[in-house]
Design a protein around this motif. Structure first.
Motif, PDB file in Angstrom:
ATOM      1  N   ARG A 104       0.795  -1.122   0.209  1.00 55.58           N
ATOM      2  CA  ARG A 104       0.005   0.029   0.041  1.00 55.58           C
ATOM      3  C   ARG A 104       0.929   1.232   0.093  1.00 55.58           C
ATOM      4  O   ARG A 104       1.857   1.295   0.537  1.00 55.58           O
ATOM      5  N   HIS A 113     -12.056  -1.030  -4.291  1.00 54.23           N
ATOM      6  CA  HIS A 113     -10.646  -0.941  -4.688  1.00 54.23           C
ATOM      7  C   HIS A 113     -10.113   0.178  -5.319  1.00 54.23           C
ATOM      8  O   HIS A 113      -9.507   0.186  -6.230  1.00 54.23           O
ATOM      9  N   HIS A 166      -5.596   3.189  -2.754  1.00 57.09           N
ATOM     10  CA  HIS A 166      -4.290   2.117  -2.531  1.00 57.09           C
ATOM     11  C   HIS A 166      -3.392   2.460  -1.379  1.00 57.09           C
ATOM     12  O   HIS A 166      -2.168   1.820  -1.313  1.00 57.09           O
TER      13      HIS A 166
END
Lengths: 197, 197
Positions: free
Chosen positions: A76, A97, A100
């Motif tokens: 991440r 999603h 990130h």
């Protein structure tokens, strides 16, 4: 004595959000058709979750590992933190999603009516995270409500001195949303923030 | 490994009737805010119910005593048995406080399509109860559907030789029901069975 095992279970289940007494009763009846496969696994899963799940010491997410799986994932982006009201919003963003980086759970919104002040939210821990100097951008993913806007305003003020870039979610027409059922505020915001194509 | 304690619990909860994945997630989040008071009592109630609740050996009701509280209540009329499809219908009648006799749970309805024949239902045990000679009336409280009507027809035939009076629920306009939203079948039945006032 009318307060027996079934009534007690129905009562507890009906307190869950989304389940009224009627659906709690249906759920209990369904489970009672085969208690070993439908009831005991649920009891075990509840006990296991109660003992395993804790708030993440870094971001406030709920997970059975601490730090949580997001915070401990080296893949991440460590330099972007998304600020959310609660764990529900964090999970929703994870399902999409779309983010990130990391998260920070405020644990609520500032609310004059609800009596929630800055000290009730996880703002100090956020400032401590930013003070480490690794974070480049903070995304305010707060709801487009009065309390959400007030919270974003106060956070933006507090973060102004840190040198971190502050952004917020775009506002406009939801994907798949018909224009004629949208509220005026959303339509006005979408028009004001129109983009060249 | 993404299959952790929370996901496992959400998965089990979302299998309950009336709870989708979304509401299961909300319920889990709510419970995780205070596991000792919201999660563990539910786990204990599930375990307790799974071990205590059994089908009544006489009528098929689900209860933590056997015979169930209805069958073992000496104040109930022992000479009237109300036949119901399942335990859900028995509970609904009990909540209405409308029946003061005993029950008999069939455990389903005859269904040519579903492959349910007379041997799949609790008809033999019913005949055995009637053979004791204490029952004066059998009320067929079956749904007003094709399968319900077929089951009532077969039961009426079987019971014809016992000398027991056979009745069924009245059909007509539901209390509080607006006429213009009722289906034609109900309207026709209500008109045909009209009563003098």
């Amino acid at each position: 004595m009318r307060h027996d095992a079934i009534e007690h279970l129905v009562g507890l289940l009906s307190k869950l959000p989304g389940l009224g007494r009627r659906s709690a009763r249906r759920a209990v009846l369904r489970m009672l058709q085969d208690p070993p496969t439908r009831m005991l696994p649920l009891a075990e899963a509840l006990t296991a979750a109660a003992s395993a799940v804790r708030p993440c010491q870094l971001c406030g997410n709920l997970d059975s590992t601490n730090p949580c799986r997001v915070c401990s994932d080296p893949a991440r982006d460590q330099d972007v933190i998304c600020i959310v009201e609660g764990v529900a919003e964090l999970w929703a963003l994870e399902r999409a999603h779309a983010h990130h980086g990391l998260y920070h759970v405020l644990g609520g919104l500032l609310s004059a009516l609800g009596g929630t002040g800055p000290a009730d939210l996880s703002i100090q821990p956020l400032m401590a995270r930013l003070a480490e100097g690794k974070v480049r951008e903070v995304i305010l993913a707060l709801p487009a409500t009065v309390d959400g806007a007030a919270t974003a305003h106060v956070l933006a003020e507090r973060l102004a001195g840190t040198g971190v870039q502050i952004t917020r979610l775009a506002q406009g027409v939801p994907i798949g949303g018909a224009l004629d059922v949208l509220d005026d505020g959303t339509l006005a915001a979408a028009l004001k923030s129109r983009r060249a194509i």
